[in-house]
Write a protein that holds these residues in place. Structure first.
Motif, PDB file in Angstrom:
ATOM      1  N   ALA A 116       0.828  -1.089  -0.246  1.00 20.18           N
ATOM      2  CA  ALA A 116      -0.014  -0.137   0.217  1.00 20.18           C
ATOM      3  C   ALA A 116       0.963   1.309   0.155  1.00 20.18           C
ATOM      4  O   ALA A 116       0.492   2.013  -0.669  1.00 20.18           O
ATOM      5  CB  ALA A 116      -1.000  -0.020   1.221  1.00 20.18           C
ATOM      6  N   ARG A 117       1.997   1.358   0.735  1.00 18.09           N
ATOM      7  CA  ARG A 117       2.703   2.608   1.134  1.00 18.09           C
ATOM      8  C   ARG A 117       3.416   2.477  -0.307  1.00 18.09           C
ATOM      9  O   ARG A 117       3.932   3.812  -1.002  1.00 18.09           O
ATOM     10  CB  ARG A 117       3.648   2.155   2.079  1.00 18.09           C
ATOM     11  N   SER A 118       4.078   1.464  -0.990  1.00 18.81           N
ATOM     12  CA  SER A 118       4.742   1.806  -2.197  1.00 18.81           C
ATOM     13  C   SER A 118       3.974   2.170  -3.532  1.00 18.81           C
ATOM     14  O   SER A 118       4.215   2.975  -4.236  1.00 18.81           O
ATOM     15  CB  SER A 118       5.366   0.305  -2.526  1.00 18.81           C
ATOM     16  N   THR A 119       2.684   1.690  -3.346  1.00 16.74           N
ATOM     17  CA  THR A 119       1.653   1.846  -4.428  1.00 16.74           C
ATOM     18  C   THR A 119       1.046   3.646  -4.202  1.00 16.74           C
ATOM     19  O   THR A 119       1.257   4.229  -5.243  1.00 16.74           O
ATOM     20  CB  THR A 119       0.277   1.385  -4.249  1.00 16.74           C
ATOM     21  N   ARG A 120       1.160   4.152  -2.955  1.00 15.54           N
ATOM     22  CA  ARG A 120       0.612   5.370  -2.938  1.00 15.54           C
ATOM     23  C   ARG A 120       1.927   6.409  -3.066  1.00 15.54           C
ATOM     24  O   ARG A 120       1.679   7.404  -3.800  1.00 15.54           O
ATOM     25  CB  ARG A 120       0.203   5.623  -1.597  1.00 15.54           C
ATOM     26  N   ALA A 121       3.250   6.065  -2.911  1.00 17.80           N
ATOM     27  CA  ALA A 121       4.384   6.590  -3.479  1.00 17.80           C
ATOM     28  C   ALA A 121       4.416   6.581  -5.048  1.00 17.80           C
ATOM     29  O   ALA A 121       4.672   7.920  -5.391  1.00 17.80           O
ATOM     30  CB  ALA A 121       5.782   5.874  -2.922  1.00 17.80           C
ATOM     31  N   ALA A 122       3.962   5.597  -5.676  1.00 16.75           N
ATOM     32  CA  ALA A 122       4.182   5.408  -7.146  1.00 16.75           C
ATOM     33  C   ALA A 122       3.115   6.534  -7.657  1.00 16.75           C
ATOM     34  O   ALA A 122       3.129   7.182  -8.557  1.00 16.75           O
ATOM     35  CB  ALA A 122       3.922   4.157  -7.504  1.00 16.75           C
ATOM     36  N   ILE A 123       1.901   6.645  -6.838  1.00 17.35           N
ATOM     37  CA  ILE A 123       0.780   7.390  -7.252  1.00 17.35           C
ATOM     38  C   ILE A 123       1.133   8.896  -7.191  1.00 17.35           C
ATOM     39  O   ILE A 123       0.966   9.694  -8.054  1.00 17.35           O
ATOM     40  CB  ILE A 123      -0.460   7.263  -6.741  1.00 17.35           C
ATOM     41  N   HIS A 124       1.691   9.185  -5.893  1.00 16.04           N
ATOM     42  CA  HIS A 124       2.368  10.483  -5.816  1.00 16.04           C
ATOM     43  C   HIS A 124       3.086  11.007  -6.840  1.00 16.04           C
ATOM     44  O   HIS A 124       3.218  12.166  -7.167  1.00 16.04           O
ATOM     45  CB  HIS A 124       2.806  10.846  -4.466  1.00 16.04           C
ATOM     46  N   GLU A 125       4.052  10.209  -7.146  1.00 14.93           N
ATOM     47  CA  GLU A 125       5.105  10.335  -7.976  1.00 14.93           C
ATOM     48  C   GLU A 125       4.683  10.654  -9.351  1.00 14.93           C
ATOM     49  O   GLU A 125       4.955  11.710 -10.232  1.00 14.93           O
ATOM     50  CB  GLU A 125       6.365   9.014  -7.866  1.00 14.93           C
ATOM     51  N   ALA A 126       3.578   9.620  -9.867  1.00 18.55           N
ATOM     52  CA  ALA A 126       3.282   9.968 -11.040  1.00 18.55           C
ATOM     53  C   ALA A 126       2.345  11.308 -11.269  1.00 18.55           C
ATOM     54  O   ALA A 126       2.191  11.984 -12.362  1.00 18.55           O
ATOM     55  CB  ALA A 126       1.973   8.788 -11.386  1.00 18.55           C
ATOM     56  N   MET A 127       1.656  11.828 -10.034  1.00 13.70           N
ATOM     57  CA  MET A 127       0.930  12.986 -10.103  1.00 13.70           C
ATOM     58  C   MET A 127       1.848  14.063  -9.858  1.00 13.70           C
ATOM     59  O   MET A 127       1.427  15.403 -10.003  1.00 13.70           O
ATOM     60  CB  MET A 127      -0.056  13.111  -8.963  1.00 13.70           C
ATOM     61  N   ASN A 184       3.767  14.873  -7.270  1.00 16.02           N
ATOM     62  CA  ASN A 184       4.047  15.242  -5.817  1.00 16.02           C
ATOM     63  C   ASN A 184       5.015  14.530  -5.310  1.00 16.02           C
ATOM     64  O   ASN A 184       4.855  13.758  -4.525  1.00 16.02           O
ATOM     65  CB  ASN A 184       2.752  14.940  -5.104  1.00 16.02           C
ATOM     66  N   LEU A 185       6.197  15.052  -5.629  1.00 22.87           N
ATOM     67  CA  LEU A 185       7.471  14.238  -5.306  1.00 22.87           C
ATOM     68  C   LEU A 185       7.910  14.298  -3.786  1.00 22.87           C
ATOM     69  O   LEU A 185       8.350  13.286  -3.284  1.00 22.87           O
ATOM     70  CB  LEU A 185       8.695  14.916  -6.142  1.00 22.87           C
ATOM     71  N   ASN A 186       7.555  15.247  -3.153  1.00 23.92           N
ATOM     72  CA  ASN A 186       7.878  15.408  -1.658  1.00 23.92           C
ATOM     73  C   ASN A 186       6.797  14.351  -0.792  1.00 23.92           C
ATOM     74  O   ASN A 186       7.334  13.766  -0.148  1.00 23.92           O
ATOM     75  CB  ASN A 186       7.642  16.704  -1.261  1.00 23.92           C
ATOM     76  N   LEU A 187       5.656  14.279  -1.488  1.00 21.86           N
ATOM     77  CA  LEU A 187       4.707  13.136  -0.803  1.00 21.86           C
ATOM     78  C   LEU A 187       5.110  12.079  -1.011  1.00 21.86           C
ATOM     79  O   LEU A 187       4.881  11.029  -0.351  1.00 21.86           O
ATOM     80  CB  LEU A 187       3.279  13.525  -1.207  1.00 21.86           C
ATOM     81  N   ALA A 188       5.443  11.572  -2.440  1.00 21.25           N
ATOM     82  CA  ALA A 188       6.057  10.233  -2.735  1.00 21.25           C
ATOM     83  C   ALA A 188       7.391  10.071  -1.961  1.00 21.25           C
ATOM     84  O   ALA A 188       7.520   9.141  -1.301  1.00 21.25           O
ATOM     85  CB  ALA A 188       6.500  10.154  -4.347  1.00 21.25           C
ATOM     86  N   LEU A 189       8.023  10.938  -1.745  1.00 26.96           N
ATOM     87  CA  LEU A 189       9.274  10.601  -0.814  1.00 26.96           C
ATOM     88  C   LEU A 189       8.765  10.494   0.538  1.00 26.96           C
ATOM     89  O   LEU A 189       9.384   9.415   1.425  1.00 26.96           O
ATOM     90  CB  LEU A 189      10.126  12.070  -0.917  1.00 26.96           C
ATOM     91  N   ALA A 190       7.813  11.160   1.372  1.00 29.76           N
ATOM     92  CA  ALA A 190       7.427  10.864   2.613  1.00 29.76           C
ATOM     93  C   ALA A 190       7.078   9.539   2.621  1.00 29.76           C
ATOM     94  O   ALA A 190       7.216   8.724   3.500  1.00 29.76           O
ATOM     95  CB  ALA A 190       6.248  11.957   2.976  1.00 29.76           C
ATOM     96  N   ASP A 191       6.281   8.947   1.605  1.00 33.53           N
ATOM     97  CA  ASP A 191       5.874   7.742   1.632  1.00 33.53           C
ATOM     98  C   ASP A 191       7.118   6.418   1.802  1.00 33.53           C
ATOM     99  O   ASP A 191       7.004   5.437   2.310  1.00 33.53           O
ATOM    100  CB  ASP A 191       4.699   7.096   0.552  1.00 33.53           C
ATOM    101  N   LEU A 192       8.016   6.869   0.757  1.00 34.88           N
ATOM    102  CA  LEU A 192       9.125   5.995   1.007  1.00 34.88           C
ATOM    103  C   LEU A 192      10.041   6.048   1.976  1.00 34.88           C
ATOM    104  O   LEU A 192      10.691   4.991   2.564  1.00 34.88           O
ATOM    105  CB  LEU A 192      10.057   6.377  -0.330  1.00 34.88           C
ATOM    106  N   ASN A 193      10.003   7.220   2.745  1.00 33.13           N
ATOM    107  CA  ASN A 193      10.699   7.290   4.001  1.00 33.13           C
ATOM    108  C   ASN A 193      10.042   6.328   4.953  1.00 33.13           C
ATOM    109  O   ASN A 193      10.571   5.558   5.767  1.00 33.13           O
ATOM    110  CB  ASN A 193      10.586   8.747   4.637  1.00 33.13           C
ATOM    111  N   LYS A 194       8.515   6.436   4.830  1.00 30.65           N
ATOM    112  CA  LYS A 194       7.822   5.540   5.794  1.00 30.65           C
ATOM    113  C   LYS A 194       8.305   3.793   5.353  1.00 30.65           C
ATOM    114  O   LYS A 194       8.391   3.064   6.124  1.00 30.65           O
ATOM    115  CB  LYS A 194       6.391   5.574   5.891  1.00 30.65           C
ATOM    116  N   LEU A 195       8.365   3.606   4.073  1.00 29.01           N
ATOM    117  CA  LEU A 195       8.584   2.238   3.299  1.00 29.01           C
ATOM    118  C   LEU A 195       9.795   1.892   3.958  1.00 29.01           C
ATOM    119  O   LEU A 195      10.070   0.703   4.339  1.00 29.01           O
ATOM    120  CB  LEU A 195       8.397   2.424   2.003  1.00 29.01           C
ATOM    121  N   VAL A 196      10.798   2.747   4.187  1.00 28.53           N
ATOM    122  CA  VAL A 196      12.415   2.382   4.528  1.00 28.53           C
ATOM    123  C   VAL A 196      12.238   1.737   5.946  1.00 28.53           C
ATOM    124  O   VAL A 196      12.559   0.957   6.432  1.00 28.53           O
ATOM    125  CB  VAL A 196      13.427   3.505   4.508  1.00 28.53           C
TER     126      VAL A 196
END
Length: 170
Positions: free
Chosen positions: A68-79, A81-93
């Motif tokens: 779920a976290r990875s998917t939302r990061a990808a969606i943010h990136e596609a939109m 919203n790189l900083n929001l994608a990065l926030a999700d990737l930080n949580k994913l780490v």
């Protein structure tokens, strides 16, 4: 790389990550799995806002579900919203701290938001976790260039040429 190229690799990562994940989900997390599947389907059909709603609901149900976290990061990136994608990737780490794919992905995204030092740290961590990937890591070579570490970047590209001699850009 172009936006379509990045999107392809991002969604390919999401699918690969979800399919390869060994996590077993409980009843609540099964709902997250279904919501994540809906998010992916919506994203693949270009309905990014709908996809974002599903992915966010999935994270609400199961905050530590890496798919779920990875998917939302990808969606943010596609939109875009790189900083929001990065926030999700930080949580994913935090959820999967030993997965080199997550560090590679976050390193690439950090590069795109001009966090060159963070990008290099992530690429180095990915290589630390998967040493066999080191010669293939041309992205690290580009990051080293932008970090002003020209000699080290040149060595990275020379090593990459050994494993990929047909890479004319290299």
């Amino acid at each position: 790389p172009g936006t379509h190229h990045r999107l392809f690799h991002t969604f390919a990562f999401v699918v690969m990550f979800a399919c390869a994940s060994p996590w077993a989900f409980a009843d609540d997390e099964e709902s997250a799995t279904k919501l994540t599947a809906k998010a992916r389907a919506a994203a693949q059909s270009g309905q990014l806002r709908t996809a974002l709603v599903y992915a966010t609901k999935a994270i609400g149900v199961a905050p530590k579900d890496p798919g779920a976290r990875s998917t939302r990061a990808a969606i943010h990136e596609a939109m875009g919203n790189l900083n929001l994608a990065l926030a999700d990737l930080n949580k994913l780490v935090e959820v999967v701290p030993d997965d080199p794919r997550v560090y590679n992905r976050r390193g690439s995204l950090r590069f795109f938001v001009a966090d060159i030092d963070g990008s290099l740290k992530d690429f180095d961590r990915a290589i630390e976790l998967s040493p066999i990937s080191a010669p293939h890591h041309w992205q690290r070579g580009i990051t080293l260039y932008y970090a002003g570490k020209y000699a080290e970047g040149a060595r990275q590209f020379e090593t990459h040429r050994d494993v990929n001699p047909h890479d004319v850009e290299n």
